[in-house]
Design an enzyme around this catalytic site. Structure first.
Site, short mmCIF file in Angstrom:
data_model
loop_
_atom_site.label_atom_id
_atom_site.label_comp_id
_atom_site.label_asym_id
_atom_site.label_seq_id
_atom_site.Cartn_x
_atom_site.Cartn_y
_atom_site.Cartn_z
N GLU A 38 7.61 7.32 -6.06
CA GLU A 38 7.23 5.94 -5.73
C GLU A 38 7.21 5.10 -7.03
O GLU A 38 6.81 5.60 -8.09
CB GLU A 38 5.81 5.99 -5.14
CG GLU A 38 5.18 4.67 -4.80
CD GLU A 38 3.73 4.84 -4.30
OE1 GLU A 38 3.14 5.95 -4.46
OE2 GLU A 38 3.19 3.87 -3.75
N LYS A 109 6.57 0.05 2.16
CA LYS A 109 5.38 0.89 2.43
C LYS A 109 4.42 0.24 3.44
O LYS A 109 4.02 -0.92 3.27
CB LYS A 109 4.65 1.16 1.12
CG LYS A 109 3.52 2.17 1.20
CD LYS A 109 2.98 2.45 -0.21
CE LYS A 109 1.90 3.51 -0.21
NZ LYS A 109 1.39 3.77 -1.58
N CYS A 144 4.20 7.92 -0.06
CA CYS A 144 2.89 8.37 -0.55
C CYS A 144 1.80 8.30 0.51
O CYS A 144 1.79 9.09 1.43
CB CYS A 144 2.53 7.60 -1.82
SG CYS A 144 1.31 8.49 -2.81
C1 ACM Z 1 -0.51 6.33 -3.19
O1 ACM Z 1 -0.22 5.85 -2.09
N1 ACM Z 1 0.15 5.97 -4.27
C2 ACM Z 1 -1.57 7.34 -3.31
#
Ligand code: ACM
Length: 264
Positions: A38, A109, A144
């Site tokens: 990420e 995201k 993530c």
């Molecule tokens: C995250 O979503 N970077 C823990």
């Protein structure tokens, strides 16, 4: 088909160094699919929208164009996280760059972690699967913290994902068993590309835990990196093998589902 994960420590706010590393790894690694963490282009711990805006890239910019040319010329899929700017919106995004440019996609995201909510907009792409019949594979991206929501992996699997790719900057050690379970309960491969190192902002330090892992579709670990160092891990995967969802003559984990009994 071979898949590789590049676990490394991006330099916070140094896009040039990070891009060169991403480009060179992508060029030099002999693999069909290469997955980076990420926000691999920028580092992670932003505290304001202005900071993200200074680092954010448009999907029409040179950074995607250069990786697209590499993907097309070397016939490789490249997946990486980057801060994305679209008009006034800022997203924590993953590019899934396919050799066929028309198939290249951006996932934004969905579930924002910790202070990301002050820096990014909530992703508006939802969970989708990229079908690449040329290689007979369907790839589902998530990022993530999406791991904490079983609906994310389930949505991808129900859309036919064979492989879930999960660029990550994980700071806990709670996810390893959970993502093995996501693989098992959906009968899909899961590739988690985490980063290493730490970022310190003011009084606060975030430590990123490595452990990048490729899970088999039964939840077993096919390969795992260590917690501290830069590392490339790789394995063979067989996407078609994930499509048989039955595990005995009577039970099939998809057709046995009882959605009318669930309150979601
Ligand atoms: C995250 O979503 N970077 C823990």
């Amino acid at each position: 088909m071979k898949i590789s994960i590049v676990q490394f420590e991006p330099v916070f706010k140094d896009k040039k160094i990070n891009f060169d590393r991403i480009f060179n790894y992508s060029k030099d690694i002999i693999s069909d699919i290469i997955v980076f963490p990420e926000l691999a282009l920028s580092g992670y711990y932003f505290l304001s929208r202005d900071e993200v805006s200074d680092m954010a890239e448009s999907i029409t910019g040179d950074f995607i164009k250069d990786l697209q040319e590499l993907s097309s010329s070397q016939n490789k899929i490249i997946v990486l996280g980057f801060p994305e700017k679209e008009k006034n919106n800022l997203y924590n995004s993953a590019a899934i760059i396919l050799p066929d440019k028309k198939k290249t996609s951006i996932y934004r995201k969905t579930h924002l972690f910790y202070k990301e909510r002050f820096c990014f907009d909530y992703g508006n792409t939802g969970f989708f699967v990229i079908d690449y019949p040329e290689w007979d594979i369907k790839i589902g991206p998530m990022i993530c913290y999406d791991w904490r929501f079983p609906e994310a992996a389930r949505s991808l699997a129900l859309q036919g994902a064979d492989l879930i790719v999960c660029p990550s900057n994980l700071v806990t050690n709670s996810w390893q068993n959970a993502l093995a379970t996501r693989a098992l309960e959906n009968n899909v491969y899961v590739a988690v590309a985490n980063r290493t190192g730490k970022e310190i902002r003011g009084e606060e330090e975030l430590v990123f835990n490595g452990d990048s892992t490729i899970y088999n579709y039964n939840g077993d670990i096919l390969c795992r990196a260590g917690k501290i160092n830069d590392e490339i891990i790789e394995t063979e995967i067989y996407p078609r093998e994930t499509r048989k969802k039955s595990f005995n003559q009577f039970n099939d984990i998809f057709s046995d589902r009882m959605p009318e009994m669930y309150k979601l």
